[in-house]
Design an enzyme around this catalytic site. Structure first.
Site, short mmCIF file in Angstrom:
data_model
loop_
_atom_site.label_atom_id
_atom_site.label_comp_id
_atom_site.label_asym_id
_atom_site.label_seq_id
_atom_site.Cartn_x
_atom_site.Cartn_y
_atom_site.Cartn_z
N ARG B 58 44.06 78.85 15.06
CA ARG B 58 45.41 78.96 14.50
C ARG B 58 45.61 78.00 13.32
O ARG B 58 46.47 78.23 12.47
CB ARG B 58 46.48 78.72 15.58
N GLU B 95 42.02 66.54 29.50
CA GLU B 95 42.55 66.09 30.79
C GLU B 95 41.46 66.22 31.86
O GLU B 95 41.23 65.32 32.65
CB GLU B 95 43.78 66.92 31.16
#
Lengths: 173, 173
Positions: B58, B95
């Site tokens: 993107r 994470e």
């Protein structure tokens, strides 16, 4: 300006025996980027196009540039699982196996005048599937354009009913 | 024009509990696309930027639009295995686990004045890795810009030494 001279041949990518046409050497040239997008615009202007659809991910590059120059919106077609909202999909055949592309269900409205864009026309399977998606949604395909066309793979035959343009052609590997 | 109103919230994407900020509803609006790119340009113009680096995929969208408007070249940073020629890579922590990005070795020359762009600033890990790649090649990072910044994830703290701009901010999910 000779755009073609800015494309780099990379042998044995993605697999042995393939000569890959690398467009990053064109993109990193400010003049190359501008010239190529202006020349692609020449094919498309004056045709009342209101949506440009680009295919992930190299098709996003000139797809967006064309959309803005044409005062059109931009719509991405992506690999499965990348678009967050409700999608339509089309499956197409590869040399070995198959692949799938998706578009958001609300991306195209009936009557939209569409320019479909990708960086490379090889066998044409992906673009044929993309065209089906647009037509299932009621979009009118005004033009299909590519930066590069590999003539020897005859992808154009799959797209016979459309107005197909490419900026750079190769007659052999 | 209120750009932010064109961003769509998609709940539970890519995983349950996450509200995804979907920019496709902005992109498909001709006015949204133009307004957002003009506003991002305001941050960057007059700074003698000669390369815009966009992060897959993107980040390619406004990255290319900014490159052309700034008369700069465009350079893609991609996931491993996508760039055909010799690359440099950086690994960064997520994470759970880690991820890697790559850039072509010849994409940036020492002294290049670089604008780094991505669509979304979340925790900032990807952009921090991208900045390292540019600096390893001798590029000067003039600015880092994002379409969207999730303030509550504090990604900006990882990018403290840079001139960071975003067009749309969210203070909470």
């Amino acid at each position: 300006m000779d755009i073609k001279s800015l494309i780099r041949d990379v042998p044995d990518f993605p697999i042995k025996g393939i000569i890959f046409k690398d467009i990053t050497t064109l993109l990193k040239s400010a003049r190359g980027l501008k010239t190529a997008s202006e020349e692609l615009l020449e094919f498309a202007k004056g045709k009342h196009i209101n949506k440009v659809v680009g295919i992930e991910s190299r098709g996003f590059i000139f797809g967006c540039l064309l959309a803005e120059k044409l005062d059109a919106g931009f719509v991405p077609i992506r690999k499965p699982g990348k678009l967050p909202a409700e999608t339509l999909s089309e499956t197409y055949t590869l040399e070995y196996g198959e692949d799938k592309i998706e578009i958001h269900k609300d991306a195209i409205e009936p009557g939209d005048k569409v320019l479909l864009h990708d960086d490379l026309l090889a066998t044409g399977g992906t673009m044929e599937a993309a065209a089906k998606l647009i037509e299932r949604m009621g979009g009118e395909i005004i033009q299909i354009s590519f930066l590069i066309e590999l003539n020897f793979l005859k992808g154009r035959e799959k797209l016979k009913k459309y107005d197909v343009h490419s900026l750079i052609q190769y007659d052999s590997e």
